[in-house]
Design a protein around this motif. Structure first.
Motif, PDB file in Angstrom:
ATOM      1  N   PHE A   1       0.813  -1.213   0.000  1.00 46.47           N
ATOM      2  CA  PHE A   1       0.000   0.000   0.000  1.00 46.47           C
ATOM      3  C   PHE A   1       0.850   1.268   0.000  1.00 46.47           C
ATOM      4  O   PHE A   1       0.299   2.362  -0.093  1.00 46.47           O
ATOM      5  CB  PHE A   1      -0.925   0.005   1.222  1.00 46.47           C
ATOM      6  CG  PHE A   1      -2.025  -1.010   1.168  1.00 46.47           C
ATOM      7  CD1 PHE A   1      -3.219  -0.735   0.521  1.00 46.47           C
ATOM      8  CD2 PHE A   1      -1.877  -2.259   1.756  1.00 46.47           C
ATOM      9  CE1 PHE A   1      -4.244  -1.669   0.468  1.00 46.47           C
ATOM     10  CE2 PHE A   1      -2.890  -3.200   1.714  1.00 46.47           C
ATOM     11  CZ  PHE A   1      -4.081  -2.902   1.059  1.00 46.47           C
ATOM     12  N   VAL A   2       2.164   1.109   0.094  1.00 47.85           N
ATOM     13  CA  VAL A   2       3.067   2.262   0.041  1.00 47.85           C
ATOM     14  C   VAL A   2       3.456   2.566  -1.401  1.00 47.85           C
ATOM     15  O   VAL A   2       3.427   3.708  -1.852  1.00 47.85           O
ATOM     16  CB  VAL A   2       4.322   2.017   0.899  1.00 47.85           C
ATOM     17  CG1 VAL A   2       5.300   3.177   0.772  1.00 47.85           C
ATOM     18  CG2 VAL A   2       3.928   1.804   2.360  1.00 47.85           C
ATOM     19  N   ASN A   3       3.804   1.505  -2.134  1.00 47.35           N
ATOM     20  CA  ASN A   3       4.238   1.664  -3.525  1.00 47.35           C
ATOM     21  C   ASN A   3       3.170   1.275  -4.539  1.00 47.35           C
ATOM     22  O   ASN A   3       3.424   1.290  -5.746  1.00 47.35           O
ATOM     23  CB  ASN A   3       5.507   0.837  -3.755  1.00 47.35           C
ATOM     24  CG  ASN A   3       6.645   1.282  -2.861  1.00 47.35           C
ATOM     25  OD1 ASN A   3       7.082   2.422  -2.928  1.00 47.35           O
ATOM     26  ND2 ASN A   3       7.129   0.385  -2.000  1.00 47.35           N
ATOM     27  N   TYR A   4       2.000   0.889  -4.041  1.00 42.39           N
ATOM     28  CA  TYR A   4       0.842   0.594  -4.886  1.00 42.39           C
ATOM     29  C   TYR A   4       1.132  -0.505  -5.911  1.00 42.39           C
ATOM     30  O   TYR A   4       0.917  -0.348  -7.116  1.00 42.39           O
ATOM     31  CB  TYR A   4       0.343   1.859  -5.594  1.00 42.39           C
ATOM     32  CG  TYR A   4       0.082   3.011  -4.661  1.00 42.39           C
ATOM     33  CD1 TYR A   4      -1.008   2.999  -3.798  1.00 42.39           C
ATOM     34  CD2 TYR A   4       0.952   4.095  -4.609  1.00 42.39           C
ATOM     35  CE1 TYR A   4      -1.250   4.043  -2.926  1.00 42.39           C
ATOM     36  CE2 TYR A   4       0.727   5.147  -3.732  1.00 42.39           C
ATOM     37  CZ  TYR A   4      -0.366   5.120  -2.890  1.00 42.39           C
ATOM     38  OH  TYR A   4      -0.581   6.158  -2.025  1.00 42.39           O
ATOM     39  N   ASP A   5       1.625  -1.635  -5.403  1.00 39.85           N
ATOM     40  CA  ASP A   5       1.831  -2.774  -6.286  1.00 39.85           C
ATOM     41  C   ASP A   5       1.558  -4.059  -5.515  1.00 39.85           C
ATOM     42  O   ASP A   5       1.277  -4.040  -4.325  1.00 39.85           O
ATOM     43  CB  ASP A   5       3.244  -2.775  -6.893  1.00 39.85           C
ATOM     44  CG  ASP A   5       4.350  -2.858  -5.854  1.00 39.85           C
ATOM     45  OD1 ASP A   5       4.254  -3.688  -4.926  1.00 39.85           O
ATOM     46  OD2 ASP A   5       5.323  -2.082  -5.960  1.00 39.85           O
TER      47      ASP A   5
END
Length: 254
Positions: A25-29
């Motif tokens: 959820f930090v780098n959206y992957d």
């Protein structure tokens, strides 16, 4: 995140692995690989199955990375991840919710803040939520949110002599709407030896298992996954128990 390449954590990522899924959820992957070390250590404490065994070694792990490489993040991100645990495939059907979530994180707040409410909502949906009390002891009234959540199993830390650790946050939780007793129980949280990501925690006893793949560190973060693993074992034995029953079984026999 979780270093799923670590031997204690299965060495792979995917449905046939120990770490069966997750999201960053930090780098959206879709790759929740650890880049800090904290998540790997707590995941292995709860459910590792290698040279060192976690409390529930046959449990599967879903890794939701919500903090960055420096260990910081946003409440909005954490709340989204809590909600995702209730509906992992986001189809509106909550029947596939995760059995147990373990949160070794926190900051200032109270039982009525958004993240505590998110925890309570997840528990209402059937998810057992185990949350660290915080490392702001020994002063009273130092429990961190979302460990302040009414329905969370909030965990303090003890040392190897079963004495509460000086750093472990104390209750009660007092705010404008009342007072509640926290933490719910305590668990081992001092010099806990578990999986090490990369060269993390170089200041600590890096050879706690006589190798460089494990490290001994302390905190209520380390106590929390002990209880999460115990909750998983209870769910294995009593799959029909609701979160409140799991919480009371743990709390009343601690």
């Amino acid at each position: 995140g979780v270093d799923y390449t670590h031997p204690d954590l299965g060495g792979c990522f995917g449905i046939n692995c120990k770490v069966i899924g997750g999201y960053d959820f930090v780098n959206y992957d879709n790759d929740p690989m650890d880049d800090n070390g904290h998540g790997t250590h707590v995941a292995a404490t709860a459910a590792g199955n290698g040279i060192l065994k976690g409390v529930a070694p046959d449990a599967k792990i879903v890794a939701y990375k919500v903090l960055d490489s420096g260990g910081s993040g946003y409440w909005s991100t954490i709340i989204i991840s809590i909600d995702r645990s209730v509906d992992p495939n986001q189809d509106g059907d909550f029947s596939d919710h995760l059995d147990v979530i373990s949160l070794s994180l926190g900051s200032y707040g109270d039982p009525d803040d958004p993240q505590s409410k998110a925890i309570d909502n997840a528990v209402e949906a059937g998810v057992v939520a185990v949350v660290a009390a915080g490392n702001n002891g020994p002063a009273e009234g130092t429990i961190r949110s979302p460990g302040t959540a009414r329905k969370a199993i909030t965990v303090g830390a003890t040392d190897k002599q079963d004495v509460i650790a000086s750093f472990s946050s104390r209750g009660p939780v007092t705010w404008s709407n009342g007072v509640i007793i926290k933490p719910d129980l305590v668990a081992p949280g001092v010099a806990i030896c578990a999986a090490r990501w990369d060269g993390a925690f170089s200041y600590a006893n890096t050879r706690c298992n006589n190798d460089n793949n494990h490290v001994a560190i302390s905190g209520t973060s380390m106590a929390t996954p002990h209880v999460a693993g115990a909750a998983a074992l209870i769910k294995q034995a009593h799959s029909d128990w609701m979160p409140d029953e799991v919480k009371m079984a743990l709390r009343n026999t601690a």
